[in-house]
Design a protein around this motif. Structure first.
Motif, short mmCIF file in Angstrom:
data_model
loop_
_atom_site.label_atom_id
_atom_site.label_comp_id
_atom_site.label_asym_id
_atom_site.label_seq_id
_atom_site.Cartn_x
_atom_site.Cartn_y
_atom_site.Cartn_z
N ALA A 133 23.36 51.34 -25.42
CA ALA A 133 23.37 49.89 -25.23
C ALA A 133 24.73 49.42 -24.75
CB ALA A 133 22.99 49.18 -26.54
N GLU A 134 25.78 49.98 -25.31
CA GLU A 134 27.13 49.61 -24.89
C GLU A 134 27.38 50.03 -23.44
OE1 GLU A 134 31.61 50.71 -26.24
OE2 GLU A 134 30.18 50.27 -27.85
N LEU A 135 26.96 51.24 -23.09
CA LEU A 135 27.14 51.71 -21.72
C LEU A 135 26.35 50.87 -20.73
CD1 LEU A 135 27.15 55.56 -22.23
CD2 LEU A 135 29.06 54.14 -21.47
N ALA A 136 25.20 50.35 -21.15
CA ALA A 136 24.37 49.54 -20.26
C ALA A 136 25.05 48.23 -19.89
CB ALA A 136 23.01 49.27 -20.91
N THR A 137 25.94 47.75 -20.75
CA THR A 137 26.64 46.48 -20.47
C THR A 137 27.92 46.69 -19.68
OG1 THR A 137 27.88 46.52 -22.54
CG2 THR A 137 25.71 45.42 -22.56
N GLU A 138 28.36 47.92 -19.53
CA GLU A 138 29.59 48.22 -18.78
C GLU A 138 29.28 48.26 -17.29
OE1 GLU A 138 32.82 48.95 -19.93
OE2 GLU A 138 32.05 48.20 -21.85
N PRO A 139 30.23 47.83 -16.47
CA PRO A 139 30.01 47.98 -15.02
C PRO A 139 29.96 49.47 -14.67
CG PRO A 139 32.23 47.17 -15.48
CD PRO A 139 31.49 47.23 -16.79
N GLU A 140 29.14 49.79 -13.71
CA GLU A 140 28.99 51.20 -13.31
C GLU A 140 30.29 51.67 -12.67
OE1 GLU A 140 26.25 53.95 -10.39
OE2 GLU A 140 25.48 52.02 -11.07
N ILE A 141 30.70 52.86 -13.03
CA ILE A 141 31.90 53.45 -12.46
C ILE A 141 31.46 54.36 -11.32
CG2 ILE A 141 33.89 54.93 -12.88
CD1 ILE A 141 33.82 53.95 -15.79
N ARG A 142 31.91 54.06 -10.13
CA ARG A 142 31.52 54.85 -8.96
C ARG A 142 32.61 55.87 -8.67
NH1 ARG A 142 27.00 52.63 -7.36
NH2 ARG A 142 26.74 50.40 -7.47
N PRO A 143 32.20 57.09 -8.28
CA PRO A 143 33.20 58.12 -7.97
C PRO A 143 34.01 57.72 -6.73
CG PRO A 143 30.96 58.95 -7.64
CD PRO A 143 30.84 57.55 -8.15
N THR A 144 35.28 58.06 -6.77
CA THR A 144 36.15 57.88 -5.61
C THR A 144 36.90 59.19 -5.41
OG1 THR A 144 38.01 57.11 -6.93
CG2 THR A 144 36.49 55.41 -6.12
#
Length: 158
Positions: A133-144
């Motif tokens: 649930a906590e991860l679902a509220t975090e912005p997605e981290i995209r690989p760079t």
């Protein structure tokens, strides 16, 4: 100091009786530790019960003999539980205190870790749901380029 109690014609030497009781409890610890190593089955001894059951049993003397090892933990909740690994790996002393801080009981547990410390499956399941649930509220981290999606450990085989 030796204390003797005369009951009719029977004389009981309390120091001798305490030593016998201590040896009996140590033998039970040895048996439970051997069983744990052979089968993985943990065991426990209620020291309050043993003190009542065995004449002359002195938990303080036994606890001193077992000593303190490298691991300690304090668990809060309705009261407090102090967990101490003894000098014998796999043998743990648990002291239970009430909300007022008074000692309620002591127990010896034999196992890899005391059952009170080991995460229960239901607790771990609730933890997983909370984390998701906590991860679902975090912005997605995209690989760079400077933050790859996988990490190679130094010295690890590819």
């Amino acid at each position: 100091m030796r204390h003797e109690l005369a009951i009719g014609r029977l004389r009981v030497d309390s120091a001798e009786e305490a030593a016998r009781s201590e040896q009996a409890i140590l033998a039970e610890i040895e048996r439970l530790l051997a069983r744990f190593l052979a089968t993985g089955e943990p065991g426990a001894i209620d020291l309050r019960h043993e003190s009542r059951r065995r004449a002359g049993a002195d938990p303080a003397r036994l606890i001193e003999r077992l000593g303190s090892g490298e691991v300690t933990a304090t668990i809060g909740g309705f009261g407090r539980v102090e967990v101490v690994e003894t000098t014998y790996a796999g043998v743990w002393l648990l002291s239970y205190f009430d909300a007022a801080g008074e000692l309620e009981t002591r127990q010896i547990e034999i196992g890899a870790v005391p059952s009170l410390i080991a995460a229960q499956r239901d607790d771990a399941r609730r933890g997983l749901l909370r984390l998701r649930a906590e991860l679902a509220t975090e912005p997605e981290i995209r690989p760079t380029a400077d933050r790859p999606t996988t990490t190679r450990l130094e010295g690890a085989d590819a």
